[in-house]
Every structure is written in C-alpha cells, then in structure tokens.
Design a protein around this motif. Sequence first.
Motif, mmCIF file in Angstrom:
data_model
loop_
_atom_site.group_PDB
_atom_site.id
_atom_site.type_symbol
_atom_site.label_atom_id
_atom_site.label_comp_id
_atom_site.label_asym_id
_atom_site.label_seq_id
_atom_site.Cartn_x
_atom_site.Cartn_y
_atom_site.Cartn_z
ATOM 1 N N ASP A 35 50.690 -13.725 -3.614
ATOM 2 C CA ASP A 35 51.321 -14.975 -3.994
ATOM 3 C C ASP A 35 52.175 -14.725 -5.245
ATOM 4 O OD1 ASP A 35 49.496 -14.836 -6.116
ATOM 5 O OD2 ASP A 35 48.147 -16.334 -5.264
ATOM 6 N N ASN B 3 34.224 -14.588 -2.613
ATOM 7 C CA ASN B 3 35.224 -15.174 -3.506
ATOM 8 C C ASN B 3 34.722 -15.152 -4.947
ATOM 9 O OD1 ASN B 3 37.348 -16.594 -4.617
ATOM 10 N ND2 ASN B 3 37.168 -18.349 -3.258
ATOM 11 N N THR C 281 35.143 -16.910 -8.056
ATOM 12 C CA THR C 281 35.727 -18.244 -8.256
ATOM 13 C C THR C 281 36.390 -18.434 -9.610
ATOM 14 O OG1 THR C 281 33.596 -19.137 -9.011
ATOM 15 C CG2 THR C 281 34.106 -19.310 -6.659
ATOM 16 N N ASP D 287 44.117 -15.495 -7.246
ATOM 17 C CA ASP D 287 43.663 -16.882 -7.176
ATOM 18 C C ASP D 287 42.587 -17.036 -6.100
ATOM 19 O OD1 ASP D 287 43.749 -19.772 -6.127
ATOM 20 O OD2 ASP D 287 44.969 -19.892 -7.941
ATOM 21 N N ASP E 121 41.937 -19.259 -4.085
ATOM 22 C CA ASP E 121 42.422 -19.795 -2.816
ATOM 23 C C ASP E 121 42.759 -18.697 -1.817
ATOM 24 O OD1 ASP E 121 42.075 -22.449 -3.374
ATOM 25 O OD2 ASP E 121 44.168 -22.827 -3.927
ATOM 26 N N ASN E 122 43.068 -17.510 -2.306
ATOM 27 C CA ASN E 122 43.357 -16.402 -1.392
ATOM 28 C C ASN E 122 42.137 -16.024 -0.567
ATOM 29 O OD1 ASN E 122 46.233 -15.281 -1.954
ATOM 30 N ND2 ASN E 122 45.400 -15.615 -3.991
ATOM 31 N N SER E 123 40.967 -16.008 -1.193
ATOM 32 C CA SER E 123 39.749 -15.718 -0.440
ATOM 33 C C SER E 123 39.424 -16.827 0.540
ATOM 34 C CB SER E 123 38.568 -15.521 -1.399
ATOM 35 O OG SER E 123 38.610 -14.253 -2.012
ATOM 36 N N ARG E 124 39.661 -18.059 0.126
ATOM 37 C CA ARG E 124 39.417 -19.168 1.056
ATOM 38 C C ARG E 124 40.318 -19.054 2.284
ATOM 39 N NH1 ARG E 124 39.616 -21.904 -4.188
ATOM 40 N NH2 ARG E 124 37.457 -22.146 -4.899
ATOM 41 N N TYR E 125 41.551 -18.616 2.070
ATOM 42 C CA TYR E 125 42.465 -18.425 3.193
ATOM 43 C C TYR E 125 41.949 -17.323 4.120
ATOM 44 C CZ TYR E 125 46.603 -17.208 5.874
ATOM 45 O OH TYR E 125 47.466 -16.925 6.904
ATOM 46 N N TYR F 170 31.363 -16.760 4.472
ATOM 47 C CA TYR F 170 32.032 -16.964 3.191
ATOM 48 C C TYR F 170 30.994 -17.270 2.124
ATOM 49 C CZ TYR F 170 34.907 -19.428 -0.308
ATOM 50 O OH TYR F 170 35.516 -19.843 -1.465
ATOM 51 N N GLU G 36 30.548 -17.506 -2.471
ATOM 52 C CA GLU G 36 31.227 -17.540 -3.758
ATOM 53 C C GLU G 36 30.311 -17.000 -4.853
ATOM 54 O OE1 GLU G 36 32.398 -21.583 -4.381
ATOM 55 O OE2 GLU G 36 34.021 -21.492 -2.908
#
Length: 263
Positions: A113, A199, A201, A207, A209-213, A223, A225
Amino acid sequence: MTAIPLPTTVTGSGPGLLLAHGASGTIDSNFGSIIPTLAMTHTVVAPEYPAGDLPLALDDLADALVDAAVDAGVETCAMLGFSLGTTVAVRAATRHPERVRGLVLAAGFAKADNRIRLAMQTWQGLLGRGDTDTFARFTLATAFSPAYTNSLSAHVVADLVRDTAASVPGGTLQQSRLAETVDITADLPRVTVPTLVVNATEDLLVDPDNSRYLAAAIPGADYTEIRAGHVLMVEQPDRWRTTIEDFLLRPPHRGDGRNPHVQ
C-alpha cells in the motif's frame, strides 16, 4: 538444485517446515527464538535470501526456497512467512502445490500500500547514500509498537540504533525493491492449503488491514491477532511461538471464517 543458491540450515526432524523471512531480516532475527522449539516436532529448513545486488523476482525467490527444501531431502512442507516472506510463501504454495502443504502468514500483505511503498522508498534512499544510522532509526521507529518503543530506556534505544546500523543484512536494498512492487492478489483465491493469518495489530510498518485482507481473500483461512508491533516475535515471543505451534500441530483442516482470536 536451486537456480538461486541460498545459504540454508536444516534443524530437527519430523514433517517439513520451510521458513521465509522478511525484508531486512534474517532467519535468526525473525525466527531464531522459535527454531529450537519448532525443531522438536519438525524438520526446519531455513534459507537466507541472496545477499548480493542482483534484482530479486518473486517467482525465482519462491522457487529457490522450495528447491532448498527439496535439496535438503524435505519433499513436502508447511511454510512460515513473515512480512515480505508471506508473499514468498503464498507464491510458493501456488507455484508448487505438490510441495507446500500449509501456510502461516504473519504481519503480511498481498500488495504494497502507499505506506509500505513510502517506507521502502525511504529505505532505498538511505541505503543508497550509505546512511545506515538514519536507516536504523527509521526502521526501529516503525518496527515496534509505540508502547513497546516508549517502554525502552534511552540507553537501550541508542544501543539498538548502533547495533542495527552496524548489521544491515546484505540484500536489504533488493528486498525492499521487491517489497515495493510485489503483488500476489491474484494468487490468494488459488491457495488450497490450510492457512493461518497472524495479524500484528499494533504494526506501524505493515498496516493491520493488510492481514485482514489476506484472511478474507484466502479461501477458508484461519485468522488470529496478536497485540504487537511489526516484529511481534520480539514483543510477544511466547504468544508468537504458541500460535505457530498450535496451528502446525493440530490435525489438517480448513478454517471456518470465525471471528479472530485476539491474544
């Protein structure tokens, strides 16, 4: 034999586990604390990325890691990737589905990103000028969570800056260029092996959010955290270790998309 020769150590016995470290990292800095434990139940194959100045291509690097495992007598393996190593692991899984049997992807991303690109461009500018001191200060400022960094004494921070500046791994410049340009978004729906996304956190470099993606895009991915900065193995070593162990030692399965387990 490997097309790209990689210095590789092999430790332990049991099912294969292939490690893929992050940009500016090494096997020791990213995984050294957990290799002795993992080697009690797995044959751990630990290749270092090339240290020279030749450009890196993701396909070639993924192939080289898998070849290193096969050369070591490990025909099939799970892969544990950290940061840039997550892209290497995913590409290896899609290029060599007969070899890669599972994935653990920690503090990872599919495509750089804007913040990752800016960080990698900063690395390149500083290393290109030979300014390893400022490189060390910048990387340390983004490696840890704010709480962890601010818990350190000024003396410890100064020591970390000195030690980091004196030990920038060879190949870091080329790894940063790969991290800036890599894109595995098209690979993610093609991952068919059990996968755990971990992730960090409080990550200031990649960021969360990259792991969430990654978890959303990989079919059936599990998944979890961990409240830590990018180098979660330093901030939360015990939870980093048990998270990996728990996933690797349980019976093979595909995830069910449940809510994350926050540690």
